[in-house]
Design an enzyme around this catalytic site. Structure first.
Site, short mmCIF file in Angstrom:
data_model
loop_
_atom_site.label_atom_id
_atom_site.label_comp_id
_atom_site.label_asym_id
_atom_site.label_seq_id
_atom_site.Cartn_x
_atom_site.Cartn_y
_atom_site.Cartn_z
CB THR A 1 -0.86 0.06 1.28
OG1 THR A 1 0.00 0.32 2.40
CG2 THR A 1 -1.62 -1.23 1.50
CG ASP A 2 1.53 5.74 -1.43
OD1 ASP A 2 1.39 6.47 -2.41
OD2 ASP A 2 2.48 5.85 -0.63
CD1 TRP A 3 2.30 8.13 5.03
CD2 TRP A 3 4.24 7.05 5.05
NE1 TRP A 3 2.94 8.46 6.20
CE2 TRP A 3 4.13 7.80 6.23
CE3 TRP A 3 5.38 6.28 4.85
CZ2 TRP A 3 5.13 7.80 7.21
CZ3 TRP A 3 6.36 6.28 5.82
CH2 TRP A 3 6.24 7.02 6.98
#
Ligand code: GLC
Length: 736
Positions: free
Chosen positions: A288-290
């Site tokens: 996932t992104d941050w």
């Protein structure tokens, strides 16, 4: 028998053959799939969930760091870290804990945003695309991978493949521009450069395709905003670069922040499983992104973190960046029967597969090498210099103001970029060191020596000019032969969360230009930015404009070479420079305006032209190229046949030059209206002065003349097509 049944049978066979030998996973002679099963079957829930996390390490060289920023215990079971340090001891200590202190000794995967180099910084990706140089792009990725590997990393969160058409969105800097084919070509090269021949080779690191998908359609250019992307745009524009890079073997994908048509990607099973895996064939793992999982609550699809953890897992996110939400909530979800172990096992399988393929189990530790022996090798420096030279774009050169003529003895220098270091490196600077930067001032002094007397009026900031600066400027402008202004944006004005509502240069910089124009001296403007700029308000005042982008470490030397003619500029725009911000989004491969055949008055603006200031593909040279003898191997052909189009290009000037041919296809009539032209091939080649080269484009109709529909189905229809190169076009006809 369907795939699912085959996979189940295979897993069962693997399980039977693995359970007898618990150490099978340690045997590198075994197939990766068997090693994965052998390990997976021994893992506890906590160990499995541990692998599904990437936390942060390396904000300090403290080897005793045992907590991350949120105070979470860094247990040996954590699967990965965003690793900021270049300290190999810290990396090896993290690895030692994972390998020696955990029950199963699963190595940790260290990754980082190596976007345009690690310590040797190259131009930003958008600038790289403007070089149209595949070799330099490949070499730069190889160098970035090597410097990263020698610093403990085995993973980079790059390349970014978001086709970007709205310069207000700051991350346009990290893309390869507005065209899907261009993004696809450079993405493939970046993946091949990072991952090398084999992921387990020394100096190979895992690539990460991001941000899947549609992120660059952020409404009004504001980062993290929702996106509305039609199915047709997804398949026609957004997905082709990912498809190409997946076919190149990319090991990982990063899911995007954005809400796509009301369904955030982080919880979007249709995109992350049906499209990414079942249609595009991706078989690595998705990170996932941050904090995008916690954001599902803000995006109003998840009631709470437990909800978000279940949605994200079911969608197909294998590894959770920073939220630690899987470890915290999936055990409860399991207890409540909301999920079973299947998706967890699937996620861990994918992560372990990449770790085995990287050879991490066999060589988890990084050999310690001095900085001198791992960074800025001479070939790396040469590559970075060439890349800076070839990515710069000569936008304007009235009356051949450039290169500087011998009668120019005194030059007035001003502007915030003249002796800038930090912004020349651009956003995502990884381990770039300001002290390595060659500033514009340094570059000019070294290039011209005593030939030119430079008067540098210091003090211009990005947003204002002091009275003292202006009076010194006015005074020196009286006696100078030429004014060179180094202007543009700060690095933080683009990149992540770097949206701007206007692409104009700041008022203070416009003031310098307008003031300088009063002295009737040639004015050269050098612009540094991570995005296209709207320059129509300053263009009339200046004689030459060089778009430097954010050129990395050696922009000062590169632009000096262009000003002196040591370098013949060869960059061409991979993104449109609008006439004004109000035209956005503006891009070359648009569909026809319904009244475009009725003359310029129809479908126009009342207050601005409809054409951009500098179109996609624009870029001037110090020499002239003449195109002739455009011909085709056959005018009519049937499906399955290929057609070759060729053209002769002569360098009729006095300087050797590198010319980029951009070959477009115009599919005049189709059941789904096609963009007025689509880039389908490019090639850059050196043509010595006075010589000619023949360039050709072998058209594969299924690849180059087909189009997709809203379901991603490819169609190849008979009819006329025009093949376009520069200002020439030739018709070919596909027969029924
Ligand atoms: C950031 C960016 C992403 C980057 C990640 C790790 O928020 O969106 O591109 O790779 O977090 O730094």
């Amino acid at each position: 028998m369907n795939n699912r049944l085959i996979n189940s049978l295979l897993s069962a066979i693997l399980l039977v053959s693995c359970s007898s030998n618990p150490d099978l996973y340690k045997d590198p002679s075994q197939p990766v799939a068997k090693r994965v099963e052998s390990l997976l079957e021994q893992m506890t829930l906590e160990e499995k969930l541990g692998q599904m996390n990437i936390l942060v390490m390396g904000k300090s060289d403290n080897l005793n760091n045992t907590e991350d920023r949120e105070g979470r215990k860094l247990t040996p079971e954590i699967g990965a870290f965003i690793y900021y340090d270049s300290n190999v001891d810290s990396a090896n200590e993290l690895q030692r804990r994972a390998v020696e202190e955990s029950r199963l000794g699963i190595p940790v995967l260290l990754g980082h945003d190596v976007i345009h180099g690690y310590r040797t910084l190259f131009p930003m990706p958008l600038a790289q695309a403007c070089s149209w140089n595949r070799d330099l792009t490949y070499q730069a990725a190889r160098i970035a991978a090597k410097e990263s590997y020698m610093s403990g990393l085995r993973w980079t969160f790059s390349p970014m493949l978001d086709v970007a058409r709205d310069g207000r969105w700051g991350r346009v800097a990290e893309s390869y521009g507005e065209d899907p084919y261009t993004n696809a070509e450079f993405a493939k090269i970046a993946v091949e450069g990072y991952q090398g021949e084999n992921l387990s080779d020394k100096y190979s690191i895992a690539a990460c395709l991001k941000h899947f998908a549609g992120y660059s359609y952020s409404q009004s250019g504001r980062d993290y905003n929702p996106t509305d992307v039609s199915d047709l745009s997804l398949w026609e524009t957004v997905l082709p670069p990912f498809k190409a890079a997946i076919e190149s073997g990319a090991a990982t994908v990063m899911s995007a922040f954005n809400d796509l048509n009301g369904e955030p990607i982080a919880s979007n099973r249709e995109m992350l499983t049906e499209v990414l895996r079942n249609k595009l064939g991706f078989d690595g793992f998705v990170v996932t992104d941050w904090r995008s999982l916690e954001q599902l609550i803000t995006q109003r699809v998840a009631a709470d973190s437990l909800d978000a953890s279940v949605m994200a897992l079911k969608a197909g996110n294998d590894m959770d960046m920073y939220d630690y939400i899987y470890s915290r909530f999936l055990p409860t979800a399991l207890e409540r029967g909301v999920i079973d172990m299947k998706p967890i096992d699937e996620a861990v399988r994918r992560i372990l597969k990449v770790k085995f393929e990287l050879g991490l189990f066999e060589s988890p530790y990084t050999e310690k090498v001095s900085d001198e022996d791992r960074y800025l090798e001479s070939e790396s420096v040469e590559t970075a210099k060439s890349f800076a030279e070839e990515s710069m774009v000569l936008l304007k050169n009235k009356n051949n103001t450039l290169p500087l003529k011998s009668d120019i003895k005194r030059v007035l220098l001003a502007g915030p970029m003249v002796d800038d270091r930090i912004n020349m490196m651009g956003t995502w600077q990884s381990h770039g060191d300001q002290s390595d930067v060659v500033t514009i001032y340094d570059g000019l002094k070294a290039e011209f020596g005593d030939r030119i007397d430079f008067t540098y009026i210091e003090g211009a900031s990005f947003l204002k000019n002091s009275d003292k600066l202006m009076s010194n400027f006015k005074c020196s402008a009286q006696t100078t032969d030429m004014i060179i202004l180094a202007l543009g944006e700060q690095a933080k004005w683009s990149g992540e969360n770097g949206a701007k509502a206007s692409l104009d240069l700041p008022e203070s910089q416009v003031q310098l230009i307008v003031e300088g124009a009063k002295y009737n001296k040639p004015i050269v403007v050098l612009t540094s930015s991570g995005r296209p700029l709207a320059l129509s308000n300053i263009e009339p005042y200046v004689d030459a404009i060089v778009q430097m982008w954010q050129p990395g470490l050696y922009g000062g030397e590169a632009v000096a070479g262009i000003l002196s003619s040591r370098v013949n500029p060869s960059g061409r725009l991979a993104i449109t420079f609008p006439y004004t911000t109000g035209q956005l989004p503006i891009f070359y491969n648009h569909r026809a305006n319904a009244r475009s055949a009725w003359g310029a008055s129809q479908g126009s603006y009342r207050d601005a032209p409809t054409e951009p200031l500098y179109p996609f593909g624009h870029g001037l040279s110090y020499t002239e190229y003449e195109y002739s003898s455009l011909k085709v191997s056959k005018n009519e052909f049937i499906k399955g046949e290929k057609v070759t189009v060729s053209v002769d290009v002569s360098n009729v000037g006095e300087m050797d030059g590198k010319e980029t041919l951009l070959w477009y296809v115009d599919d005049c009539v189709a059941s789904i209206s096609q963009p007025i032209k689509k880039l389908k091939h490019f090639e850059k080649r050196l043509i010595p002065a006075g010589e000619s080269e023949t360039f050709s484009f072998e058209i594969d109709p299924q690849r180059d003349l087909s189009f997709v529909d809203r379901d991603g189905v490819s169609h190849l229809e008979s009819g006329d097509f025009y093949i376009i190169v520069k200002d020439q076009r030739i018709k070919i006809t596909l027969l029924d």
